[in-house]
Design an enzyme around this catalytic site. Structure first.
Site, PDB file in Angstrom:
ATOM      1  N   GLY A   1       6.080   2.664   0.530  1.00  0.00           N
ATOM      2  CA  GLY A   1       4.890   1.980   1.019  1.00  0.00           C
ATOM      3  C   GLY A   1       4.405   0.869   0.110  1.00  0.00           C
ATOM      4  O   GLY A   1       5.104   0.440  -0.812  1.00  0.00           O
TER       5      GLY A   1
ATOM      6  N   GLY B   1       2.955   8.118   2.415  1.00  0.00           N
ATOM      7  CA  GLY B   1       3.938   7.556   1.488  1.00  0.00           C
ATOM      8  C   GLY B   1       4.597   8.695   0.740  1.00  0.00           C
ATOM      9  O   GLY B   1       3.917   9.471   0.062  1.00  0.00           O
TER      10      GLY B   1
ATOM     11  N   CYS C   1      -1.428  -1.300   2.706  1.00  0.00           N
ATOM     12  CA  CYS C   1      -0.207  -1.148   3.495  1.00  0.00           C
ATOM     13  C   CYS C   1       0.201  -2.462   4.160  1.00  0.00           C
ATOM     14  O   CYS C   1       0.847  -2.472   5.210  1.00  0.00           O
ATOM     15  CB  CYS C   1      -0.372  -0.050   4.544  1.00  0.00           C
ATOM     16  SG  CYS C   1      -0.896   1.530   3.841  1.00  0.00           S
TER      17      CYS C   1
ATOM     18  N   ALA D   1      -2.853   7.380   5.702  1.00  0.00           N
ATOM     19  CA  ALA D   1      -1.678   6.694   5.157  1.00  0.00           C
ATOM     20  C   ALA D   1      -0.649   7.728   4.724  1.00  0.00           C
ATOM     21  O   ALA D   1      -1.004   8.827   4.281  1.00  0.00           O
ATOM     22  CB  ALA D   1      -2.082   5.820   3.972  1.00  0.00           C
TER      23      ALA D   1
END
Length: 209
Positions: A71, A145, A174, A143
């Site tokens: 990411g 990652g 991002c 998010a």
């Protein structure tokens, strides 16, 4: 059943990263059991392996840490539940498939949000969980990652509960505009972190058996 460990107080990111990495080594070398860390970090911007320096706009006094997760830039801070599953994808009941693992993470969070009557969406070529907001726009609420070492996972998911969304103005999170970030509070949902944790643990056990 996989054990969830809630780290109390606001955790320094680098301290938590060391904790994760040490436990990953124990899973690999000593067959330690899988666990999931639940964390709330002190304020920090983190950069994944695909970051671009120009996406760091104005970070003031907030530290910036360059990590090995996938990411780009994101923000961690109070009011955000960060989830670090340390799972062994090489076990017989798992699959050595990183894309499948991420898909399972997405399903887990979407199911958890559904508990609050919030519909989470996936958007093609964009990692994370999205919510449809005003005028048909989508805002990111979670998010994702991750990183894998010898098929043991670490890093994970960050979900905005009562996060100060203004902090995202210091970066292009991002690779997206900061206006496309939301939280449960911004959506009118107010929940204690401990209550949210109960829900995600219940939904986790339905997917990761």
């Amino acid at each position: 059943m996989i054990r969830f460990i809630t780290l109390q107080n606001l955790m320094d990111y680098q301290v938590t990263l060391k904790l994760m990495e040490d436990y990953v080594n124990k899973v690999i070398n000593d067959n330690e059991p899988e666990i999931v860390y639940l964390v709330e970090h002190s304020e920090v911007y983190t950069a994944g392996t695909n970051y671009k320096q120009e996406e760091l706009l104005n970070y003031d006094d907030i530290p910036v840490i360059y990590t090995g997760r996938g990411g780009k830039f994101t923000f961690h801070g109070p009011g955000q539940r960060v989830i670090y599953p340390i799972l062994n994808l090489a076990l017989p009941n798992r699959h050595k498939d990183l894309k499948l693992y991420i898909k399972m993470l997405e399903e887990w969070i979407i199911n958890s949000l559904n508990y609050f009557g919030i519909k989470g969406y996936l958007i093609k070529d964009k990692v994370g969980i999205w919510i449809k907001v005003n005028k048909g726009e989508f805002a990111k609420i979670a998010a994702i990652g991750v990183r894998v070492r010898k098929w043991v996972t670490y890093h994970g998911i960050a979900i905005n509960i009562s996060t100060d969304l203004c902090k995202f103005n210091g970066i292009i999170p991002c690779g997206l505009e900061s206006s496309l970030v939301t939280s449960l509070n911004q959506l009118g949902i107010y929940v204690e972190m401990s209550e949210f944790d109960k829900i995600i643990q219940t939904e986790f056990n339905k997917i990761f058996k």
